[in-house]
Design a protein around this motif. Structure first.
Motif, short mmCIF file in Angstrom:
data_model
loop_
_atom_site.label_atom_id
_atom_site.label_comp_id
_atom_site.label_asym_id
_atom_site.label_seq_id
_atom_site.Cartn_x
_atom_site.Cartn_y
_atom_site.Cartn_z
N THR A 107 0.81 -1.23 0.00
CA THR A 107 0.00 0.00 0.00
C THR A 107 0.84 1.28 0.00
O THR A 107 0.29 2.36 0.03
CB THR A 107 -0.97 0.02 1.19
OG1 THR A 107 -0.19 0.07 2.38
CG2 THR A 107 -1.86 -1.21 1.19
N TYR A 108 2.19 1.15 -0.02
CA TYR A 108 2.95 2.39 -0.27
C TYR A 108 2.79 2.76 -1.74
O TYR A 108 3.14 3.85 -2.15
CB TYR A 108 4.40 2.30 0.18
CG TYR A 108 5.35 1.31 -0.49
CD1 TYR A 108 5.01 0.52 -1.58
CD2 TYR A 108 6.65 1.17 0.02
CE1 TYR A 108 5.91 -0.37 -2.16
CE2 TYR A 108 7.56 0.29 -0.55
CZ TYR A 108 7.17 -0.48 -1.65
OH TYR A 108 8.06 -1.35 -2.22
N ARG A 109 2.24 1.88 -2.54
CA ARG A 109 1.88 2.21 -3.93
C ARG A 109 0.45 2.79 -3.93
O ARG A 109 -0.46 2.17 -3.40
CB ARG A 109 1.93 0.95 -4.80
CG ARG A 109 3.33 0.48 -5.07
CD ARG A 109 3.34 -0.74 -5.96
NE ARG A 109 2.65 -0.51 -7.24
CZ ARG A 109 2.64 -1.39 -8.25
NH1 ARG A 109 3.26 -2.54 -8.12
NH2 ARG A 109 2.00 -1.12 -9.37
N TRP A 110 0.30 3.95 -4.55
CA TRP A 110 -1.01 4.61 -4.49
C TRP A 110 -2.04 3.97 -5.42
O TRP A 110 -3.21 4.30 -5.37
CB TRP A 110 -0.87 6.12 -4.77
CG TRP A 110 0.07 6.47 -5.89
CD1 TRP A 110 1.36 6.90 -5.74
CD2 TRP A 110 -0.16 6.42 -7.30
NE1 TRP A 110 1.93 7.11 -6.98
CE2 TRP A 110 1.02 6.82 -7.95
CE3 TRP A 110 -1.26 6.07 -8.09
CZ2 TRP A 110 1.14 6.89 -9.34
CZ3 TRP A 110 -1.15 6.12 -9.48
CH2 TRP A 110 0.05 6.53 -10.08
N ASP A 111 -1.61 3.01 -6.26
CA ASP A 111 -2.57 2.44 -7.22
C ASP A 111 -3.16 1.09 -6.79
O ASP A 111 -3.86 0.45 -7.55
CB ASP A 111 -1.86 2.27 -8.57
CG ASP A 111 -0.71 1.24 -8.51
OD1 ASP A 111 -0.39 0.77 -7.40
OD2 ASP A 111 -0.16 0.90 -9.57
N ARG A 112 -2.88 0.65 -5.57
CA ARG A 112 -3.25 -0.73 -5.23
C ARG A 112 -4.75 -0.96 -4.97
O ARG A 112 -5.25 -2.05 -5.23
CB ARG A 112 -2.41 -1.22 -4.03
CG ARG A 112 -0.94 -1.41 -4.35
CD ARG A 112 -0.64 -2.50 -5.36
NE ARG A 112 -0.76 -2.13 -6.74
CZ ARG A 112 -0.60 -2.95 -7.77
NH1 ARG A 112 -0.31 -4.23 -7.57
NH2 ARG A 112 -0.73 -2.53 -9.00
N LEU A 113 -5.45 0.07 -4.46
CA LEU A 113 -6.89 -0.12 -4.24
C LEU A 113 -7.60 -0.28 -5.59
O LEU A 113 -8.52 -1.09 -5.74
CB LEU A 113 -7.48 1.05 -3.44
CG LEU A 113 -8.90 0.87 -2.90
CD1 LEU A 113 -9.08 -0.40 -2.12
CD2 LEU A 113 -9.31 2.08 -2.05
N ASP A 114 -7.12 0.46 -6.60
CA ASP A 114 -7.70 0.33 -7.95
C ASP A 114 -7.47 -1.08 -8.49
O ASP A 114 -8.36 -1.70 -9.07
CB ASP A 114 -7.07 1.34 -8.93
CG ASP A 114 -7.50 2.75 -8.59
OD1 ASP A 114 -8.51 2.89 -7.88
OD2 ASP A 114 -6.82 3.69 -9.02
N TYR A 115 -6.24 -1.58 -8.30
CA TYR A 115 -5.94 -2.95 -8.76
C TYR A 115 -6.85 -3.95 -8.05
O TYR A 115 -7.41 -4.87 -8.67
CB TYR A 115 -4.46 -3.28 -8.53
CG TYR A 115 -4.16 -4.77 -8.54
CD1 TYR A 115 -4.21 -5.50 -9.73
CD2 TYR A 115 -3.91 -5.45 -7.35
CE1 TYR A 115 -3.99 -6.87 -9.73
CE2 TYR A 115 -3.68 -6.82 -7.35
CZ TYR A 115 -3.73 -7.53 -8.54
OH TYR A 115 -3.53 -8.88 -8.54
N LEU A 116 -7.02 -3.74 -6.73
CA LEU A 116 -7.85 -4.67 -5.95
C LEU A 116 -9.29 -4.69 -6.48
O LEU A 116 -9.89 -5.75 -6.66
CB LEU A 116 -7.82 -4.26 -4.46
CG LEU A 116 -8.71 -5.06 -3.53
CD1 LEU A 116 -8.30 -6.52 -3.48
CD2 LEU A 116 -8.67 -4.49 -2.11
N LYS A 117 -9.83 -3.47 -6.75
CA LYS A 117 -11.22 -3.41 -7.24
C LYS A 117 -11.33 -4.07 -8.61
O LYS A 117 -12.32 -4.74 -8.91
CB LYS A 117 -11.69 -1.95 -7.29
CG LYS A 117 -11.91 -1.40 -5.89
CD LYS A 117 -12.38 0.03 -5.92
CE LYS A 117 -12.61 0.53 -4.49
NZ LYS A 117 -12.81 1.98 -4.43
N HIS A 118 -10.29 -3.89 -9.41
CA HIS A 118 -10.29 -4.48 -10.75
C HIS A 118 -10.29 -6.01 -10.66
O HIS A 118 -11.10 -6.69 -11.31
CB HIS A 118 -9.06 -3.95 -11.51
CG HIS A 118 -8.65 -4.79 -12.67
ND1 HIS A 118 -9.29 -4.70 -13.89
CD2 HIS A 118 -7.71 -5.75 -12.81
CE1 HIS A 118 -8.74 -5.57 -14.71
NE2 HIS A 118 -7.79 -6.23 -14.08
N ILE A 119 -9.43 -6.55 -9.81
CA ILE A 119 -9.35 -8.02 -9.73
C ILE A 119 -10.60 -8.59 -9.02
O ILE A 119 -11.05 -9.69 -9.31
CB ILE A 119 -8.02 -8.50 -9.09
CG1 ILE A 119 -7.90 -10.03 -9.06
CG2 ILE A 119 -7.74 -7.96 -7.73
CD1 ILE A 119 -7.76 -10.66 -10.41
#
Ligand SMILES: Cc1cc2nc3c(=O)[nH]c(=O)nc-3n(C[C@H](O)[C@H](O)[C@H](O)COP(=O)(O)OP(=O)(O)OC[C@H]3O[C@@H](n4cnc5c(N)ncnc54)[C@H](O)[C@@H]3O)c2cc1C
Length: 390
Positions: free
Chosen positions: A216-228
């Motif tokens: 989660t130090y990557r700001w794009d991980r919640l988007d990836y999670l929702k996508h998967i």
């Protein structure tokens, strides 16, 4: 309604450490709290190992024994049994890093398979783990992530990498052992994610067996999670997610600077913390789709998870929620959580001393560069020394 603040109980935290082990921990954390000392120590150790100087004994009796379970699985057994007697499970982690040959990748796969077989017979080890770069060259992951064409040889090599994931995940499913797949540098992670997504589709049909890792130090991980999550819903499989803040921040920022692309890392610690807590909250809100392994030494995030579980009536030992820390760190979180009845597992790294050095160096650096962690460990150890009148 709020949870009891349980992490200050040092008697429970250090119940497995005798006085001399506690003294060693005190000495060690005092040493690694000094950044220049770690820098010099790291350089000197690397040099000494390369020059074949006899420093292994010294490393073993200090950092190695504190942060690792041993050189092989059998060495780790006493640690595994001791921790399990206090309700803490183990995730044996073959922590050999930086190897680049096919033989070494096969060796890492065999170790992982051995651990899964070993874990099947032990209630103390319900979870296994491996690292993407343990199974294939980072260069190949990067090339795949960039969608560049492989040569014929590279194509064959890549198929072997995917085959290794498949063998490990297949056995994990057969043996009913959860398998966590670590996350590493962002420039290889897209390709690793694509393989893990496919493994989840293949093996997480009835329940989550394969877990990916979100840094989660990557700001794009919640988007990836929702996508998967969308894909999993459409294609009918379950998700398992380990969440961590991330261990490669300096490297990530340096590379982004050097190559002139926007850094994938959150702008500051507070933003990482918020992102971690948002991802944590999102998963606990979607527990019917996503199982969770919370890999953190952060007390606030751990309390937050406990609060949410309480508010949402999620039983403290719900098998979809695990808390995890690394061996040698944050025993005050692990043992107090386990005593309260939560599911807790510690990563227990093992491997030849020389080969686990990158892991040990990351732990030392993490404990210096992250304000708070070392002083927190040190304060707790001091508190316990006082309680024991050492
Ligand atoms: C069980 C377990 C498994 C793990 N598996 C992985 C893994 O697969 N991959 C991986 O990369 N790491 C992994 N880690 C390590 C983890 O990513 C962290 O390095 C470590 O746990 C420290 O973070 P923390 O949540 O404990 O909390 P804290 O000590 O509160 O946070 C420290 C972290 O915050 C972030 N941070 C610090 N300063 C800044 C800043 N200025 N700007 C933005 N962010 C900042 C960094 O990620 C740093 O590591 C694992 C840790 C555990 C406990």
């Amino acid at each position: 309604m709020s949870v009891e603040k349980i992490f200050n109980n040092t008697e429970i935290a250090f119940q497995l450490k005798n006085d001399s082990e506690l003294e060693r921990a005190y000495f060690l954390f005092k040493m690694i709290s000094h950044q220049p000392l770690v820098r010099i120590g790291t350089a000197a150790t690397n040099f000494a190992l390369k020059a074949n100087l006899p420093v292994e004994g010294l490393i073993r009796s200090t950092v190695f024994d504190h942060f690792c379970g041993g050189v092989n699985e059998d060495d780790c057994l006493p640690v595994i049994e001791k921790m399990h007697s206090k309700g803490v499970s183990s995730v044996l982690d073959y922590s050999v890093e930086g190897k680049e040959s096919e033989e070494q990748f096969d060796n890492a796969l065999n170790k992982t398979l051995e651990i899964i077989n070993f874990a099947e017979q032990k209630v103390a080890m319900p979870i296994a783990v491996f690292k993407p770069t343990g199974f294939g060259r980072i260069y190949l992951y990067e090339k795949k992530g960039l969608r560049l064409d492989f040569t014929n040889d590279e194509e064959l090599e890549w198929n072997r990498v995917v085959g290794r994931y498949d063998e490990a995940c297949k056995l994990a499913k057969e043996k009913d052992v959860l398998i966590l797949i670590d996350a590493e540098e962002s420039w290889m992670q897209d390709a690793a994610d694509a393989i893990v997504d496919d493994m989840m589709k293949k093996y997480n049909t009835e329940k989550p067996i394969v877990f990916n890792t979100l840094q989660t130090y990557r700001w794009d991980r919640l988007d990836y999670l929702k996508h998967i999550q969308k894909r999993a819903k459409n294609e009918g499989f379950k998700l398992g997610m380990k969440i961590v803040r991330g261990a490669y921040m300096e490297k990530e920022r340096e590379r982004a600077d050097e190559k002139g692309y926007p850094s994938p890392i959150c702008r500051n610690k507070q933003a990482t913390d918020e992102n971690f807590n948002n991802v944590l909250t999102y998963i606990l809100d979607n527990l019917s789709d996503i199982s969770l392994f919370i890999g953190t030494h952060n007390e606030e995030s751990s309390y937050l998870a406990m609060e949410i579980m309480l508010k949402k009536n999620i039983s403290i030992n719900d098998n979809r929620v695990w808390f995890g820390q690394l061996y040698g760190m944050s025993d005050h979180i692990s043992f107090n959580l386990a005593t309260a009845g939560y599911n807790v597992a510690k990563y227990v790294p093992f491997g030849p001393v020389k080969d686990v050095m990158p892991y040990l160096i990351r732990r030392a650096e993490e404990n210096t560069s992250v304000a708070g962690q070392t002083s927190r460990e040190l304060n707790l150890i001091k508190q316990e020394r006082k309680r024991r009148k050492i």
